[in-house]
Structure formats: structure tokens, C-alpha cells
Design an enzyme around this catalytic site. Structure first.
Site, PDB file in Angstrom:
ATOM      1  N   ASP A  31      47.221 128.182   7.785  1.00 23.39           N
ATOM      2  CA  ASP A  31      47.225 128.015   9.236  1.00 23.39           C
ATOM      3  C   ASP A  31      48.047 126.773   9.573  1.00 23.39           C
ATOM      4  O   ASP A  31      47.916 125.744   8.909  1.00 23.39           O
ATOM      5  CB  ASP A  31      45.790 127.866   9.752  1.00 23.39           C
ATOM      6  CG  ASP A  31      45.707 127.998  11.256  1.00 23.39           C
ATOM      7  OD1 ASP A  31      46.242 127.112  11.962  1.00 23.39           O
ATOM      8  OD2 ASP A  31      45.113 128.975  11.737  1.00 23.39           O
ATOM      9  N   ASN A  87      38.729 135.922  16.023  1.00 21.61           N
ATOM     10  CA  ASN A  87      38.694 135.742  17.472  1.00 21.61           C
ATOM     11  C   ASN A  87      39.182 137.038  18.115  1.00 21.61           C
ATOM     12  O   ASN A  87      40.190 137.595  17.687  1.00 21.61           O
ATOM     13  CB  ASN A  87      39.599 134.580  17.889  1.00 21.61           C
ATOM     14  CG  ASN A  87      39.129 133.262  17.302  1.00 21.61           C
ATOM     15  OD1 ASN A  87      37.939 133.002  17.212  1.00 21.61           O
ATOM     16  ND2 ASN A  87      40.069 132.437  16.887  1.00 21.61           N
ATOM     17  N   GLN A  94      41.645 133.692  20.823  1.00 21.08           N
ATOM     18  CA  GLN A  94      42.747 134.380  20.157  1.00 21.08           C
ATOM     19  C   GLN A  94      44.055 134.031  20.862  1.00 21.08           C
ATOM     20  O   GLN A  94      44.186 134.193  22.071  1.00 21.08           O
ATOM     21  CB  GLN A  94      42.527 135.902  20.171  1.00 21.08           C
ATOM     22  CG  GLN A  94      43.568 136.653  19.366  1.00 21.08           C
ATOM     23  CD  GLN A  94      43.303 138.161  19.310  1.00 21.08           C
ATOM     24  OE1 GLN A  94      42.400 138.680  19.955  1.00 21.08           O
ATOM     25  NE2 GLN A  94      44.103 138.849  18.526  1.00 21.08           N
ATOM     26  N   VAL A  96      47.270 134.724  19.053  1.00 23.31           N
ATOM     27  CA  VAL A  96      48.246 135.700  18.562  1.00 23.31           C
ATOM     28  C   VAL A  96      47.545 137.046  18.537  1.00 23.31           C
ATOM     29  O   VAL A  96      46.532 137.209  17.855  1.00 23.31           O
ATOM     30  CB  VAL A  96      48.770 135.337  17.153  1.00 23.31           C
ATOM     31  CG1 VAL A  96      49.749 136.397  16.661  1.00 23.31           C
ATOM     32  CG2 VAL A  96      49.423 133.952  17.154  1.00 23.31           C
ATOM     33  N   HIS A 100      43.717 138.956  12.819  1.00 19.57           N
ATOM     34  CA  HIS A 100      43.797 138.092  11.646  1.00 19.57           C
ATOM     35  C   HIS A 100      42.442 137.438  11.418  1.00 19.57           C
ATOM     36  O   HIS A 100      41.671 137.248  12.353  1.00 19.57           O
ATOM     37  CB  HIS A 100      44.907 137.043  11.783  1.00 19.57           C
ATOM     38  CG  HIS A 100      44.816 136.198  13.005  1.00 19.57           C
ATOM     39  ND1 HIS A 100      45.141 136.673  14.264  1.00 19.57           N
ATOM     40  CD2 HIS A 100      44.446 134.916  13.171  1.00 19.57           C
ATOM     41  CE1 HIS A 100      44.967 135.707  15.156  1.00 19.57           C
ATOM     42  NE2 HIS A 100      44.539 134.626  14.520  1.00 19.57           N
ATOM     43  N   HIS A 102      40.433 134.151   9.918  1.00 25.00           N
ATOM     44  CA  HIS A 102      40.510 132.752   9.530  1.00 25.00           C
ATOM     45  C   HIS A 102      39.521 132.535   8.387  1.00 25.00           C
ATOM     46  O   HIS A 102      38.337 132.857   8.536  1.00 25.00           O
ATOM     47  CB  HIS A 102      40.115 131.832  10.684  1.00 25.00           C
ATOM     48  CG  HIS A 102      41.015 131.897  11.864  1.00 25.00           C
ATOM     49  ND1 HIS A 102      41.995 130.956  12.104  1.00 25.00           N
ATOM     50  CD2 HIS A 102      41.087 132.783  12.886  1.00 25.00           C
ATOM     51  CE1 HIS A 102      42.619 131.258  13.228  1.00 25.00           C
ATOM     52  NE2 HIS A 102      42.098 132.371  13.721  1.00 25.00           N
TER      53      HIS A 102
END
Length: 117
Positions: A31, A87, A94, A96, A100, A102
Site C-alpha cells: 500500500d 472497504n 473506498q 479505488v 481489494h 487490505h
């Protein structure tokens, strides 16, 4: 057709990124704004905007992401204590809109963090 996300561009090799893991279905990268000493993103190559946009045909992929997240946590040495966060939507943080996960480790969370579930 929607604009490709930054993650799609990373997956396609248009934007460079240090890939910690890659297979036919997903990639894992660090990240760029870490919230813990270990903070990586596990991203499916299939562009699903949000978790709620997943369909029954995505079930195997979603399961694979969970198992792969555990494998990556083990590889990173955080398998005894890590958080897995998804998210869903702008109001949930969120930024993007390409699903995905994390993986956050090497940080002790407390109730003071607002994350002590």
C-alpha cells in the site's frame, strides 16, 4: 465502458508496482499509504468495483482471495495477528473502485483506534 482504475493499470503493466505476489487471478502490492507497519493490498485481476458488485460467478474467486490472504500473511510473518479489511463504497473509505483486500499486520489494535471490534 468505465475508465480503467489505477489497479487495472498496475495489473496491465501500465503503471509500475512492486508485486509481492502474482498468479492468474490476483496480485499483491504494498500500500502506498500504509496504516500499519505491514500493509499490503490483494487485488483480483477481474475488475469488480465493490464487494456488493460481486456475483455468484465470483464466489470461487472471493474464496481464493481469502485463502491467498492467509498465505500472504504467513509469508510476511504476520499470520498470528493481522487484519483483513474490505472497504465497500466511498462512505466506507473506498477510494479505488476495484475490489481489494487490505492485509494489515505488525500493529496492535485497541478500542481507542475505533477498530476494537
Amino acid at each position: 465502458m468505465t475508465e480503467p482504475t489505477v489497479f487495472s493499470k498496475i495489473i496491465d503493466g501500465e503503471i509500475p508496482a512492486e508485486k509481492l505476489y502474482e498468479d492468474d487471478d490476483c496480485i499483491c502490492i504494498k500500500d502506498i499509504a500504509p496504516k500499519a507497519p505491514t500493509h499490503v493490498l490483494l487485488i483480483p485481476k477481474k475488475p469488480i468495483p465493490r464487494l456488493v458488485d460481486a456475483t455468484p460467478e465470483d464466489q470461487a474467486l472471493l474464496g481464493k482471495l481469502m485463502v491467498t490472504a492467509g498465505d500472504i500473511a504467513r509469508e510476511l510473518g504476520v499470520d498470528d495477528a493481522f487484519r483483513l479489511v474490505i472497504n465497500n463504497g466511498a462512505n466506507a473509505g473506498q477510494t479505488v473502485f476495484h475490489l481489494h483486500l487490505h492485509i494489515l499486520g505488525n500493529k496492535k489494535y485497541t478500542e481507542d483506534d475505533g477498530l476494537g471490534f
